[in-house]
Design a protein around this motif. Sequence first.
Motif, PDB file in Angstrom:
ATOM      1  N   SER A 133      45.317  33.291  29.700  1.00 58.75           N
ATOM      2  CA  SER A 133      46.086  32.122  28.919  1.00 58.75           C
ATOM      3  C   SER A 133      46.257  32.676  27.682  1.00 58.75           C
ATOM      4  O   SER A 133      45.900  33.624  27.157  1.00 58.75           O
ATOM      5  CB  SER A 133      45.323  30.816  28.891  1.00 58.75           C
ATOM      6  OG  SER A 133      43.849  31.103  28.087  1.00 58.75           O
ATOM      7  N   GLU A 134      46.725  32.056  26.715  1.00 57.34           N
ATOM      8  CA  GLU A 134      47.102  32.096  25.320  1.00 57.34           C
ATOM      9  C   GLU A 134      45.887  32.600  24.516  1.00 57.34           C
ATOM     10  O   GLU A 134      45.750  33.257  23.690  1.00 57.34           O
ATOM     11  CB  GLU A 134      48.098  31.277  24.628  1.00 57.34           C
ATOM     12  CG  GLU A 134      49.439  31.181  24.931  1.00 57.34           C
ATOM     13  CD  GLU A 134      50.284  30.422  24.071  1.00 57.34           C
ATOM     14  OE1 GLU A 134      49.720  29.813  22.948  1.00 57.34           O
ATOM     15  OE2 GLU A 134      51.496  30.277  24.333  1.00 57.34           O
ATOM     16  N   ASP A 135      44.664  31.674  24.982  1.00 54.51           N
ATOM     17  CA  ASP A 135      43.321  31.677  24.299  1.00 54.51           C
ATOM     18  C   ASP A 135      42.513  32.999  24.734  1.00 54.51           C
ATOM     19  O   ASP A 135      41.625  32.995  24.225  1.00 54.51           O
ATOM     20  CB  ASP A 135      42.432  30.532  24.331  1.00 54.51           C
ATOM     21  CG  ASP A 135      43.315  29.162  23.618  1.00 54.51           C
ATOM     22  OD1 ASP A 135      44.189  29.584  22.829  1.00 54.51           O
ATOM     23  OD2 ASP A 135      42.660  28.005  23.699  1.00 54.51           O
ATOM     24  N   GLY A 136      43.008  33.488  25.503  1.00 56.06           N
ATOM     25  CA  GLY A 136      42.312  34.970  26.045  1.00 56.06           C
ATOM     26  C   GLY A 136      42.084  34.907  27.838  1.00 56.06           C
ATOM     27  O   GLY A 136      42.956  34.326  28.168  1.00 56.06           O
ATOM     28  N   VAL A 137      41.328  35.765  28.341  1.00 57.60           N
ATOM     29  CA  VAL A 137      41.209  36.024  29.589  1.00 57.60           C
ATOM     30  C   VAL A 137      39.769  35.208  29.942  1.00 57.60           C
ATOM     31  O   VAL A 137      38.729  35.469  29.283  1.00 57.60           O
ATOM     32  CB  VAL A 137      41.177  37.466  29.614  1.00 57.60           C
ATOM     33  CG1 VAL A 137      40.692  38.021  31.257  1.00 57.60           C
ATOM     34  CG2 VAL A 137      42.330  38.140  29.311  1.00 57.60           C
ATOM     35  N   PHE A 138      39.991  34.776  31.057  1.00 59.69           N
ATOM     36  CA  PHE A 138      38.572  34.387  31.665  1.00 59.69           C
ATOM     37  C   PHE A 138      38.458  34.942  32.945  1.00 59.69           C
ATOM     38  O   PHE A 138      39.248  35.139  33.707  1.00 59.69           O
ATOM     39  CB  PHE A 138      39.066  32.697  32.042  1.00 59.69           C
ATOM     40  CG  PHE A 138      39.160  31.882  30.731  1.00 59.69           C
ATOM     41  CD1 PHE A 138      38.266  31.006  30.285  1.00 59.69           C
ATOM     42  CD2 PHE A 138      40.382  31.774  30.182  1.00 59.69           C
ATOM     43  CE1 PHE A 138      38.490  30.090  29.346  1.00 59.69           C
ATOM     44  CE2 PHE A 138      40.614  30.834  29.158  1.00 59.69           C
ATOM     45  CZ  PHE A 138      39.510  30.319  28.587  1.00 59.69           C
ATOM     46  N   ARG A 139      37.289  34.973  33.194  1.00 67.45           N
ATOM     47  CA  ARG A 139      36.672  35.728  34.579  1.00 67.45           C
ATOM     48  C   ARG A 139      36.366  34.668  35.434  1.00 67.45           C
ATOM     49  O   ARG A 139      35.678  33.648  34.982  1.00 67.45           O
ATOM     50  CB  ARG A 139      35.460  36.493  34.273  1.00 67.45           C
ATOM     51  CG  ARG A 139      34.974  37.377  35.573  1.00 67.45           C
ATOM     52  CD  ARG A 139      35.849  38.380  36.053  1.00 67.45           C
ATOM     53  NE  ARG A 139      36.595  39.494  35.224  1.00 67.45           N
ATOM     54  CZ  ARG A 139      35.888  40.521  35.344  1.00 67.45           C
ATOM     55  NH1 ARG A 139      35.073  41.041  36.467  1.00 67.45           N
ATOM     56  NH2 ARG A 139      36.414  41.493  34.502  1.00 67.45           N
ATOM     57  N   VAL A 140      36.844  34.506  36.673  1.00 69.50           N
ATOM     58  CA  VAL A 140      36.775  33.242  37.372  1.00 69.50           C
ATOM     59  C   VAL A 140      36.038  34.063  38.762  1.00 69.50           C
ATOM     60  O   VAL A 140      36.664  34.893  39.360  1.00 69.50           O
ATOM     61  CB  VAL A 140      38.501  32.895  38.107  1.00 69.50           C
ATOM     62  CG1 VAL A 140      38.285  31.954  39.187  1.00 69.50           C
ATOM     63  CG2 VAL A 140      38.833  32.617  36.741  1.00 69.50           C
ATOM     64  N   PHE A 141      35.106  33.459  39.156  1.00 64.84           N
ATOM     65  CA  PHE A 141      34.243  33.745  40.218  1.00 64.84           C
ATOM     66  C   PHE A 141      34.492  32.703  41.441  1.00 64.84           C
ATOM     67  O   PHE A 141      34.060  31.452  41.313  1.00 64.84           O
ATOM     68  CB  PHE A 141      32.955  33.970  39.914  1.00 64.84           C
ATOM     69  CG  PHE A 141      32.564  34.869  39.060  1.00 64.84           C
ATOM     70  CD1 PHE A 141      32.280  36.274  39.440  1.00 64.84           C
ATOM     71  CD2 PHE A 141      32.428  34.597  37.798  1.00 64.84           C
ATOM     72  CE1 PHE A 141      32.042  37.267  38.320  1.00 64.84           C
ATOM     73  CE2 PHE A 141      32.336  35.521  36.576  1.00 64.84           C
ATOM     74  CZ  PHE A 141      32.094  36.792  36.831  1.00 64.84           C
ATOM     75  N   ILE A 142      35.047  33.025  42.554  1.00 63.54           N
ATOM     76  CA  ILE A 142      35.250  31.875  43.685  1.00 63.54           C
ATOM     77  C   ILE A 142      34.546  32.291  44.936  1.00 63.54           C
ATOM     78  O   ILE A 142      34.507  33.357  45.316  1.00 63.54           O
ATOM     79  CB  ILE A 142      36.640  32.107  43.987  1.00 63.54           C
ATOM     80  CG1 ILE A 142      37.837  31.932  42.884  1.00 63.54           C
ATOM     81  CG2 ILE A 142      37.078  31.147  45.302  1.00 63.54           C
ATOM     82  CD1 ILE A 142      39.111  32.306  43.107  1.00 63.54           C
ATOM     83  N   ARG A 143      33.826  31.223  45.112  1.00 61.50           N
ATOM     84  CA  ARG A 143      32.871  31.346  46.505  1.00 61.50           C
ATOM     85  C   ARG A 143      33.120  30.020  47.480  1.00 61.50           C
ATOM     86  O   ARG A 143      33.644  28.979  47.087  1.00 61.50           O
ATOM     87  CB  ARG A 143      31.347  31.190  45.885  1.00 61.50           C
ATOM     88  CG  ARG A 143      30.766  32.393  45.123  1.00 61.50           C
ATOM     89  CD  ARG A 143      29.414  32.114  44.547  1.00 61.50           C
ATOM     90  NE  ARG A 143      28.989  33.048  43.419  1.00 61.50           N
ATOM     91  CZ  ARG A 143      29.157  32.828  42.016  1.00 61.50           C
ATOM     92  NH1 ARG A 143      29.997  31.544  42.000  1.00 61.50           N
ATOM     93  NH2 ARG A 143      28.956  33.678  41.362  1.00 61.50           N
ATOM     94  N   GLY A 144      33.222  30.720  48.708  1.00 61.42           N
ATOM     95  CA  GLY A 144      33.630  29.816  49.504  1.00 61.42           C
ATOM     96  C   GLY A 144      33.322  30.319  50.999  1.00 61.42           C
ATOM     97  O   GLY A 144      32.602  31.213  51.106  1.00 61.42           O
TER      98      GLY A 144
END
Length: 138
Positions: A106-117
């Motif tokens: 996003s404009e505010d930076g990078v986010f690490r996303v951890f998806i568990r399912g």
Amino acid sequence: MKKLLQIAALLLLIYSYAFAKTSTEPLDSIEEIVSVFQSGSSKELAKFFDQGIDININGNQGDYSRSQAELVMRDFFRKFPPMGFQLVHKGSNSDQVINYIGNYESEDGVFRVFIRGKREEGEIKVYSLDIVKGANKN
């Protein structure tokens, strides 16, 4: 009358084949989830949520119902509109448990996303979502 029965049987066969073809293909896949993150649609993302989901956004953690989680993600997407999402890791402990890691930009930076399912009847049901700001792109 015999010709009518043959036509009906043929139509039934065609219908059965078409239905079987679409029902055996996975309805929900990680590619669809990636696409949803890229578009920032909390409504579409919620379709992948299990009945209950644990969401942690930068240490703000909670257990939510599917509809509550949709609102949480709606707020996230409003605060941090998507500029891109890239899947960086696919993993699984078994045929049913899945783990994915992605970078949400996003404009505010990078986010690490951890998806568990888990996989249920060919569909992915996400039961845990962790989003951490400031992750490296690599």
